[in-house]
Design an enzyme around this catalytic site. Structure first.
Site, mmCIF file in Angstrom:
data_model
loop_
_atom_site.group_PDB
_atom_site.id
_atom_site.type_symbol
_atom_site.label_atom_id
_atom_site.label_comp_id
_atom_site.label_asym_id
_atom_site.label_seq_id
_atom_site.Cartn_x
_atom_site.Cartn_y
_atom_site.Cartn_z
ATOM 1 N N ASP A 104 17.892 -45.634 18.855
ATOM 2 C CA ASP A 104 17.537 -45.060 17.570
ATOM 3 C C ASP A 104 18.003 -43.615 17.462
ATOM 4 O O ASP A 104 18.302 -42.963 18.455
ATOM 5 C CB ASP A 104 16.012 -45.092 17.373
ATOM 6 C CG ASP A 104 15.524 -46.485 17.042
ATOM 7 O OD1 ASP A 104 16.327 -47.290 16.564
ATOM 8 O OD2 ASP A 104 14.337 -46.760 17.280
ATOM 9 N N PRO B 283 -0.695 -28.911 9.246
ATOM 10 C CA PRO B 283 0.593 -28.237 9.045
ATOM 11 C C PRO B 283 0.791 -27.059 9.998
ATOM 12 O O PRO B 283 1.897 -26.535 10.114
ATOM 13 C CB PRO B 283 0.534 -27.772 7.580
ATOM 14 C CG PRO B 283 -0.916 -27.733 7.243
ATOM 15 C CD PRO B 283 -1.563 -28.810 8.056
ATOM 16 N N GLU C 113 -8.781 -28.176 2.049
ATOM 17 C CA GLU C 113 -8.063 -26.993 2.526
ATOM 18 C C GLU C 113 -7.917 -26.977 4.047
ATOM 19 O O GLU C 113 -7.236 -26.115 4.592
ATOM 20 C CB GLU C 113 -8.796 -25.727 2.076
ATOM 21 C CG GLU C 113 -8.672 -25.430 0.591
ATOM 22 C CD GLU C 113 -7.227 -25.226 0.161
ATOM 23 O OE1 GLU C 113 -6.560 -24.344 0.727
ATOM 24 O OE2 GLU C 113 -6.768 -25.962 -0.728
ATOM 25 N N ARG D 57 6.303 -48.071 18.610
ATOM 26 C CA ARG D 57 7.597 -48.733 18.829
ATOM 27 C C ARG D 57 8.226 -48.331 20.164
ATOM 28 O O ARG D 57 9.199 -48.940 20.598
ATOM 29 C CB ARG D 57 8.552 -48.463 17.666
ATOM 30 C CG ARG D 57 8.927 -47.027 17.475
ATOM 31 C CD ARG D 57 9.526 -46.777 16.083
ATOM 32 N NE ARG D 57 10.445 -47.803 15.674
ATOM 33 C CZ ARG D 57 11.696 -47.907 16.080
ATOM 34 N NH1 ARG D 57 12.161 -47.017 16.952
ATOM 35 N NH2 ARG D 57 12.482 -48.875 15.652
#
Length: 262
Positions: free
Chosen positions: A168, A88, A115, A153
């Site tokens: 897209d 993150p 963690e 892709r």
């Protein structure tokens, strides 16, 4: 493209690679995949991969030794591939980054747990940290799948139609246009007439306008950072004039009369 995933749950990757576009990409030879079980590189009878954090605190931290040993093994399989940690705290993953990663010969994806991972491993072995969004998950496996799916892709030949990836959402800093298929009417809602016309120029203009409107309404930040085409500039200018006309008409009507009381 060589994908090597480091995880304590390799069976999750096996299921992911066994279906859909990923399975076809593997069968065609466009990608090659391997999952390394980090526990196989942990010492001791119980193959422990985590321990309590120094300094106290809740949760557990992944130990550096098994991660380092697993990464060294992965680099033997993909010597030119960078090591990416799903975290993150990493760089936000988006379509532009997916396009850059698609140019690489491969990547080693490290899936953290608990963690987080020991910082010494990150400093010594990780080339880039990647985040799929501002939220915390129980592990990096889903993030690794998202990265592999988005990158795969973009590899030529994987989708069959080379235009599919380019059209897209986010391919040109625009959201995708609305899509419709059979039946022509569904619960009273009909497909836009222009899409049934067979007139390719009209359809292209409609799709351009629809994608622009969706982007303006839902993600105006994309328009600010991207470059508008001449056609888009003309559309926005026309909408601007129409909006100004509506505002002038509303101002000319004056305020609404007060409602009567009983």
């Amino acid at each position: 493209m060589k994908f090597v995933v480091l995880t304590i749950f390799p069976e999750l990757m096996d299921a992911f690679w066994a279906n859909g576009i990923m399975r076809r990409a593997i069968q065609s030879g466009a990608i090659d995949t391997t999952a390394i079980n980090i526990r196989d590189y942990a010492e001791g009878r119980h193959r422990v991969t985590d321990d309590r954090p120094y300094g106290g605190g809740c949760g557990m931290v992944m130990k550096p030794e098994p991660l380092a040993a697993a990464t060294k093994a992965a680099r033997q399989m993909a010597p030119r591939a960078p090591t990416l940690l799903l975290s993150p705290q990493g760089q936000r993953f988006d379509q532009r980054l997916a396009g850059q990663l698609a140019q690489l010969p491969g990547m080693i994806l490290v899936c953290g747990r608990y963690e987080g991972v020991d910082e010494r491993f990150t400093e010594q072995f990780v080339d880039m940290e990647i985040s799929i969004g501002d939220f915390v998950m129980t592990g990096g496996e889903v993030g690794a799948m998202a990265v592999m799916d988005a990158v795969t892709r973009l590899i030529p030949g994987v989708l069959g139609n080379e235009d599919s990836a380019e059209q897209d959402s986010f391919g040109d800093d625009r959201l995708d246009t609305a899509h419709y298929t059979r039946p022509p009417a569904f619960e009273g809602d009909e497909v836009p007439e222009v899409l049934l016309s067979g007139h390719h120029d009209r359809i292209a203009r409609w799709r351009c306008a629809d994608a622009l409107l969706r982007t303006f309404a839902r993600r105006p930040d994309l328009l600010r950072k991207g470059r508008l085409s001449d056609e888009e500039m003309a559309l926005l200018s026309a909408w601007h004039r129409e909006i100004e006309s509506i505002i002038r008409e509303q101002i000319g009507r004056g305020p609404d009369p007060p409602s009567g009381g009983g």
